[in-house]
Scaffold this active site. Structure first.
Site, PDB file in Angstrom:
ATOM      1  CD1 TRP A  78      -3.358  -0.639   0.804  1.00 34.58           C
ATOM      2  CD2 TRP A  78      -2.049  -2.349   1.389  1.00 34.58           C
ATOM      3  NE1 TRP A  78      -4.138  -1.766   0.826  1.00 34.58           N
ATOM      4  CE2 TRP A  78      -3.365  -2.836   1.186  1.00 34.58           C
ATOM      5  CE3 TRP A  78      -1.063  -3.260   1.763  1.00 34.58           C
ATOM      6  CZ2 TRP A  78      -3.715  -4.176   1.342  1.00 34.58           C
ATOM      7  CZ3 TRP A  78      -1.406  -4.596   1.922  1.00 34.58           C
ATOM      8  CH2 TRP A  78      -2.722  -5.042   1.714  1.00 34.58           C
ATOM      9  CG  ASP A 132     -23.002   3.752  15.289  1.00 40.42           C
ATOM     10  OD1 ASP A 132     -23.413   3.450  14.153  1.00 40.42           O
ATOM     11  OD2 ASP A 132     -23.705   3.656  16.316  1.00 40.42           O
ATOM     12  CG  ASP A 190     -11.276  -9.589   3.577  1.00 41.09           C
ATOM     13  OD1 ASP A 190     -10.458  -9.578   2.635  1.00 41.09           O
ATOM     14  OD2 ASP A 190     -11.618  -8.560   4.195  1.00 41.09           O
ATOM     15  CB  CYS A 249      -8.881  -4.894  -0.708  1.00 38.83           C
ATOM     16  SG  CYS A 249      -9.681  -3.490  -1.526  1.00 38.83           S
ATOM     17  CE1 TYR A 307      -8.572  -0.313  -0.691  1.00 37.41           C
ATOM     18  CE2 TYR A 307      -6.373   0.242  -1.470  1.00 37.41           C
ATOM     19  CZ  TYR A 307      -7.287  -0.685  -1.004  1.00 37.41           C
ATOM     20  OH  TYR A 307      -6.901  -1.998  -0.838  1.00 37.41           O
ATOM     21  CD  GLU A 339     -27.033   2.797   8.858  1.00 37.77           C
ATOM     22  OE1 GLU A 339     -26.809   2.701  10.087  1.00 37.77           O
ATOM     23  OE2 GLU A 339     -26.389   2.192   8.000  1.00 37.77           O
ATOM     24  CD  GLU A 368     -28.281   0.449  12.052  1.00 36.57           C
ATOM     25  OE1 GLU A 368     -27.055   0.645  11.965  1.00 36.57           O
ATOM     26  OE2 GLU A 368     -29.054   1.198  12.680  1.00 36.57           O
ATOM     27  CG  ASN A 410     -24.590  -2.053  11.071  1.00 36.83           C
ATOM     28  OD1 ASN A 410     -24.782  -0.853  10.906  1.00 36.83           O
ATOM     29  ND2 ASN A 410     -25.554  -2.886  11.395  1.00 36.83           N
ATOM     30  CG  HIS A 417     -12.097  -4.151   2.479  1.00 33.90           C
ATOM     31  ND1 HIS A 417     -10.869  -4.420   1.911  1.00 33.90           N
ATOM     32  CD2 HIS A 417     -12.374  -5.215   3.276  1.00 33.90           C
ATOM     33  CE1 HIS A 417     -10.422  -5.574   2.349  1.00 33.90           C
ATOM     34  NE2 HIS A 417     -11.319  -6.084   3.166  1.00 33.90           N
TER      35      HIS A 417
END
Length: 817
Positions: A342, A501, A459, A377, A621, A548, A553, A499, A436
């Site tokens: 990176w 915050d 991943d 990625c 990024y 959302e 949620e 998800n 990502h």
């Protein structure tokens, strides 16, 4: 190769981890034939508890590297001449051995003179098993589904004769581990294996063989034993009789079964796809050549399992296989396929943006045994899609915009400021990636409670370790959606990616920190993948998240946070918010001037005074930003219900010296409302668009006949592009090819032509990219509808050739702006 810290520039805030980037050969095996990497503990001992009890008796352990480059012994490059046309049918013949092993053939023995596995692409087996696109001559079948074979005998088959088929895989095959399969013809086998006589005609015997839906995947040796009154006979092993067995999403008894034919066509059989990048407001897309059926790719996929030393007995479980692939597609821990970088400096390898597909990467790894430089990625995800589809798992490439990287397991993205709302860089280790890319693969999860089958996240990008290994998943998407972060594997990390915050903390006079602002809609704002049967983009956010702001949620977030390192993070929240802020950035092309602006809206019934501070920097990024190169301060008076806009123009000459990969910029906005004490905080990322390559087909495309494509590119920058490299690749059309074209002047237009020979019929994608130190992320694609060769089924031949590396190409024409 580059040193470790340098490779991680732009990867993590605070740079907490600095893995090595130099690919090194695997250590030589110790005298017992097994390497002692990882302090004598295998990947399975460190990563999978159920396999941690392996001892010296586990002889089905995958083959160790056989030379200093770490080449595997059982899945190396295929023998010369194994690639050919449909007219060639391998029928093995050879002298057998009797029970005494002396090779004497006695009168009356049932001798197998030859075997025809009906393995050519036009035969029933390959077509019925959906393996007719693989550029291989050997038999490739999917487990849990029958296939046919023909035995050529020395005499007529009699009812008193006994025939047994045997399949073997690994260094020391054992029946109990499923690595030695014995199938008596006409009798029920074990675990779903069986063989039946379909037709006996003279000295020919047609058999129908049923494979187990739980069979190990891989390349098996095959032999036949016969027993008659005159004695026993065994057919010698013949490499032409090797059989590849894959996962089978068409088989209801296989736990990878997919009950939608259009899904199987897209997620198993499609050789190209779209990968999305950029920002949520400026989504870019590129075509990726997965090439899972290309010559050599299947061997490369099996070599990956061998290289990790995965026990053959565990290769029937897609959970374990996908977990190993997640670990092995990156080079950390195990000298896997791709080296992550990176830093922005790719002079000792390939810029991740320059790859157009997986084939070149996988074949290089198979050929050399060395990790390939470099990946980010989307490259890790593209290669993972190739490997899993090749092995038979329904897999897709998924992009998450505004993807969080939680470094402290708090399940929140925490940003710390001092008393004056200046970021505290030494505390800000969490980062939000503009996007990502990872993978979904489809399977049942018998290792989890009911309700968690279906899409699983895998991943391969090395971010955080899982049980001490750089791998991630498989993790049920359903568990992510509901915040069930105690479900394996790696649910807390993935949940935070989609998800969590964004929590802004301000240091108080006594040194403590207080939450001054919470962005509840800043993470995982859009999750997309390529739609089925089209090149459109499909929004799959609903699979990962409840709507959302909905009660479901919020419950998922708070349930997950309760299991994190800051379970009471929501106990200290909130302040009045009557001034709203919207950040906008003009859509601009690389090389042009641009404008950013902030809109302030006063929703209160009183006058508001806002002190606003705008900071602009370039950003990787991955969310790691560079030095601030422009800033603006302004105080804005807002009447009740009024709005105002603060603008900041940015010239090309201002941002040009600071540009990094992806051409992205980060606008940090902080503000303070004088009358109410409200804190305003926002981070807005935008990117500069790059041009596309224009591809035009010159003439019709026919299998086996030379065809030509024209590529046109205009340099959008007023500066010269140096050392320009084009890449060209397309499954069934063109093996990976590298074209060195030299320099392209500022605002210059260039045209080049390239010929290729299609090797398979049908709709194909030819993909090109351009890369130079001054400009990257430039791509183009064209669909090529290939007609079959006249009077032929259109099967591939050697006309496609191998990779052409470093070829210097003269320009067909050059023109000005």
């Amino acid at each position: 190769m580059m040193d470790g810290p340098r490779s991680d520039v732009g990867r993590w805030g605070g740079n907490p981890l600095q893995p090595p980037t130099t690919p090194s050969p695997e250590p030589e095996p110790e005298p017992d034939g097994r390497s002692r990497r990882g302090g004598g503990r295998s990947f399975w001992a460190r990563c999978c508890g159920c396999c941690s009890c392996r001892n010296a008796a586990d002889d089905d352990w995958g083959p160790e590297p056989s030379d200093s480059r770490g080449r595997g012994s059982s899945s190396g490059t295929r023998r010369p001449g194994s690639r050919g046309s449909d007219s060639r049918r391998p029928v093995s013949r050879g002298s057998g051995v009797n029970a005494a092993g002396d090779g004497t053939i006695r009168e009356g023995m049932l001798v197998v003179n030859g075997v025809d596995l009906l393995s050519s692409r036009s035969d029933q087996n390959r077509r019925e098993h959906h393996t007719d696109e693989y550029e291989y001559d050997e038999l490739i079948v999917r487990r849990g589904q029958p296939f046919h074979m023909l035995l050529l005998l020395s005499r007529t088959y009699e009812s008193s004769d006994r025939i047994t088929l045997e399949l073997l895989i690994g260094n020391n095959p054992e029946v109990g581990k499923g690595t030695h399969v014995i199938i008596p013809v006409g009798k029920g086998g074990s675990g779903g294996w069986k063989a039946q006589v379909v037709k006996a005609s003279g000295q020919n015997l047609n058999l129908r063989v049923h494979t187990s839906p739980n069979a190990i995947i891989g390349k098996f040796q095959f032999t036949v034993r016969t027993q008659s009154d005159a004695g026993e006979f065994q057919l010698p092993f013949d490499p032409r009789n090797e059989i590849y067995i894959l996962f089978n999403p068409w088989c209801p008894e296989d736990i990878v079964y997919v009950d939608h034919e259009d899904w199987r066509q897209e997620y198993v059989l499609n050789e190209s796809g779209r990968i999305y990048y950029g920002t949520e407001a400026q989504i870019g897309e590129r075509t990726w050549n997965y090439g899972q059926f290309d010559h050599g790719v299947l061997d490369a996929c099996l070599y990956i399992l061998d290289r990790r030393g995965m026990p053959y007995g565990g290769r029937g479980d897609p959970v374990n296989v996908s977990r190993v692939i997640s670990a092995m597609v990156n080079s950390l821990d195990d000298n896997g396929v791709l080296i992550g970088n990176w830093s922005g400096d790719y002079s000792r390898g390939t810029n991740p943006s320059a790859w157009v597909g997986s084939v070149e990467i996988l074949l290089s790894y198979l050929r050399t045994g060395y990790s390939v430089p470099y990946g980010q990625c989307w490259v890790f995800a593209g290669v993972t899609t190739t490997v899993l589809r090749c092995l038979g798992l329904a897999t897709r490439t998924v992009t998450n915009f505004n993807s969080a990287h939680d470094t402290d397991t708090s399940l929140t993205m925490d940003i710390y400021f001092d008393e004056n709302m200046k970021p505290l860089d030494h505390l800000n280790h969490d980062s939000v990636w503009n996007f990502h890319v990872w993978n979904d693969c489809w399977m049942k999860r018998p290792d989890l409670p009911s309700g968690f089958d279906g899409w699983q996240v895998v991943d391969a990008t090395p971010q955080e370790t899982s049980s001490g290994i750089f791998c991630c998943g498989p993790c049920s998407v359903e568990s992510i959606k509901n915040g069930l972060v105690y479900m394996k594997y790696d649910t807390p990390f993935i949940f935070a990616e989609v998800n969590s915050d964004k929590v802004y903390w301000q240091r108080q006079d006594d040194g403590s920190f207080k939450i001054v602002y919470v962005e509840e809609k800043a993470i995982g704002t859009l999750i997309v993948t390529k739609a089925i049967s089209s090149n459109m983009r499909e929004d799959i956010t609903y699979l990962y998240k409840h709507p959302e702001g909905s009660d479901a949620e919020r419950k998922a977030v708070e349930t997950a946070a309760a299991h994190g390192s800051k379970p009471n993070v929501y106990a200290n929240r909130g302040s009045a918010e009557d001034v709203a802020m919207q950040v906008e950035a003009q859509d601009a092309v690389m090389g042009q001037d641009l404008m950013v602006s902030v809109m302030l809206i006063n929703h209160s019934s009183s006058r508001r005074t806002v002190k606003l501070h705008l900071y602009l920097s370039v950003t990787f990024y991955t969310g790691v930003s560079g030095t601030i190169f422009k800033e603006t301060k302004k105080e804005v008076e807002l009447a009740p219900g009024a709005s105002d806009r603060v603008t900041m123009p940015v010239a090309y000459k201002e941002y040009r010296p600071h540009l990094v990969d992806q051409g992205a910029m980060l606008l940090n906005v902080s503000g303070h409302v004088k009358e109410s004490g409200q804190v305003l905080a926002k981070q807005h990322t935008f990117r500069l668009r790059t041009p596309d390559l224009s591809l035009t087909l010159l003439g019709a495309a026919v299998v086996g006949q030379e065809c030509e494509v024209q590529i046109v590119f205009k340099n959008p920058l007023p500066v010269t592009l140096t050392n320009v490299v084009f890449r060209l690749e397309g499954s069934g059309l063109q093996r990976p090819k590298i074209l060195n074209v030299g320099d392209i002047g500022g605002n210059e237009t260039v045209t080049l032509r390239q010929s290729f020979v299609p090797v398979r019929p049908g709709p194909r994608q030819l993909i090109a990219s351009l890369d130079s130190p001054q400009l990257s992320q430039v791509h183009g694609v064209i669909q090529v509808d290939v007609a079959p060769a006249p009077g032929d089924g259109g099967f591939f031949s050697d006309a496609g050739g191998d990779s052409h590396l470093g070829e210097t190409i003269p320009m067909a024409s050059r023109g000005g702006a």
